[in-house]
Scaffold this active site. Sequence first.
Site, PDB file in Angstrom:
ATOM      1  N   HIS A  95       0.875  -1.180   0.000  1.00 29.61           N
ATOM      2  CA  HIS A  95       0.000   0.000   0.000  1.00 29.61           C
ATOM      3  C   HIS A  95       0.913   1.232   0.000  1.00 29.61           C
ATOM      4  O   HIS A  95       2.030   1.171   0.529  1.00 29.61           O
ATOM      5  CB  HIS A  95      -0.833  -0.049   1.289  1.00 29.61           C
ATOM      6  CG  HIS A  95      -1.868   1.026   1.390  1.00 29.61           C
ATOM      7  ND1 HIS A  95      -1.573   2.305   1.787  1.00 29.61           N
ATOM      8  CD2 HIS A  95      -3.198   1.014   1.156  1.00 29.61           C
ATOM      9  CE1 HIS A  95      -2.677   3.023   1.798  1.00 29.61           C
ATOM     10  NE2 HIS A  95      -3.686   2.261   1.410  1.00 29.61           N
ATOM     11  N   LYS A 144     -10.340  -0.162  10.611  1.00 26.70           N
ATOM     12  CA  LYS A 144     -10.609  -1.350   9.795  1.00 26.70           C
ATOM     13  C   LYS A 144     -11.002  -2.548  10.670  1.00 26.70           C
ATOM     14  O   LYS A 144     -11.278  -3.630  10.173  1.00 26.70           O
ATOM     15  CB  LYS A 144      -9.368  -1.711   8.968  1.00 26.70           C
ATOM     16  CG  LYS A 144      -9.006  -0.681   7.902  1.00 26.70           C
ATOM     17  CD  LYS A 144      -7.944  -1.218   6.990  1.00 26.70           C
ATOM     18  CE  LYS A 144      -7.161  -0.162   6.265  1.00 26.70           C
ATOM     19  NZ  LYS A 144      -7.893   0.566   5.245  1.00 26.70           N
ATOM     20  N   CYS A 204      -4.727   2.591  -3.703  1.00 26.26           N
ATOM     21  CA  CYS A 204      -3.505   3.101  -3.070  1.00 26.26           C
ATOM     22  C   CYS A 204      -2.356   2.108  -3.240  1.00 26.26           C
ATOM     23  O   CYS A 204      -1.564   1.908  -2.312  1.00 26.26           O
ATOM     24  CB  CYS A 204      -3.721   3.427  -1.593  1.00 26.26           C
ATOM     25  SG  CYS A 204      -5.011   4.626  -1.313  1.00 26.26           S
ATOM     26  N   GLN A 229      -4.352  -4.915   7.195  1.00 30.16           N
ATOM     27  CA  GLN A 229      -5.413  -5.814   6.711  1.00 30.16           C
ATOM     28  C   GLN A 229      -5.350  -7.178   7.396  1.00 30.16           C
ATOM     29  O   GLN A 229      -6.083  -8.094   7.020  1.00 30.16           O
ATOM     30  CB  GLN A 229      -5.296  -6.005   5.185  1.00 30.16           C
ATOM     31  CG  GLN A 229      -5.430  -4.732   4.376  1.00 30.16           C
ATOM     32  CD  GLN A 229      -6.867  -4.180   4.343  1.00 30.16           C
ATOM     33  OE1 GLN A 229      -7.799  -4.783   4.883  1.00 30.16           O
ATOM     34  NE2 GLN A 229      -7.034  -3.024   3.741  1.00 30.16           N
TER      35      GLN A 229
END
Length: 406
Positions: free
Chosen positions: A119, A223, A363, A200
């Site tokens: 990212h 997230k 991104c 993530q």
Amino acid sequence: MKVIKADFPILDKKVNGRNLVYLDSAATSQKPKQVIDAISDYYRNNNANVHRGIHTLSVEATEAYEGARKKVAGFVGVKDSSEIVFVRNATEAINLVAYSWGRLNIEKGDEVVVTVAEHHSNFVPWQQLAIENGATLKIVPIDSDGELDIEAFEKAISSKTKLVAFFHVSNVLGTINDVKRLSTIVNRKSKARILIDGAQAVPHMPVDISKIGCDFYVFTGHKMLGPTGIGVLWTRRELLSQMPPFLFGGEMISKVQLAKSTWNELPWKFEAGTPDIAGAVGLGAAVDYLSKIGMENVRKHEIELVEYAVKRLSKIKDVQIIGSLDPKKRGGVVAFNVDDIHAHDVASILDSEGIAIRSGHHCAQPLMEYLGIKSAARASFYIYNDKSDVDKLVEGIEKVRKVFKR
Ligand code: C6P
């Protein structure tokens, strides 16, 4: 795992006259009422500034803030909660390392190793540091299955390597890196520091930082059911003690004199100014919520959903899935393209059906360039999604094909 949509008030919303199907949790997750209530309760009952006051409210706010730090530490296997630094997000955590540790330790002739699938948040800070300090940025490729090229990774590490930064789970490919194995390779071949971007990973699977063998691990609250504005940097105490502060001002000092100042104890040396107290409280509540479900169950649920999504999407003519088709090898994201239809067109037709996905470069422009694509559509899943959401996605994509006469 039982899917509890009822805990998430926003899922009752109608979008374009349809029931909302939220498939954009990799961008930000929705928040359960337990998190929303914890934040509201904090502002209603305990709001004050932390670490400053003698009065009761300030003590309560400090306890809530520091209590959240302990919860977060426990959630990711960190014993000493003073190694958890609260920042705004994963991006700020990486910048903190790049500015504080990086600018002090990376010099001309040194090498920094990253992967092509990072990212931007784990790419640009290192690219910038390399440019400023005259270091070389080495970029490790991925194979045709979206897996990191381990041979190239191993080859890229040498005695010149000062830092290796890589993702735990890719936000586009879904690839799950074997972070322990990669860290072992780095530690065997060099004295380089290792930074892992867990943005993530932590929301979706059990993560025990103490077992990885890395030096820095970052993640982001929004997230993982928490609010925006709160993120986490973990570093070993010994390293944190050697690092200079990143931001200067209130809260981070021990003593300020006319001629010089000294710094606060860890972790507050890195938390300048009034922190996001309500954000930490919300993140603590998110950790409670996820812990109650159990991260093994979250992971299992997402494997099932991704397996179903991959199975159904691969049967649609013109759909190209990006990354591995093996659900055990990927996190809860499925990026895809529908023939040559622009991903923004795919996303806006899906939106007209109440289905929220992300489209664009995610991104990760170096990865897009490497894959030879300009953009992709991406569906990403979380604990509040079930197979009916995948079915709606499939119906939506069929509509896209119809509109574009495919
Ligand atoms: N990815 C996505 O839609 P922040 O914005 O700092 O909370 O998180 C940055 C970040 C870092 N690493 C990875 C692997 C990420 O996926 C993200 C955020 C979102 O994919 C928003 S761009």
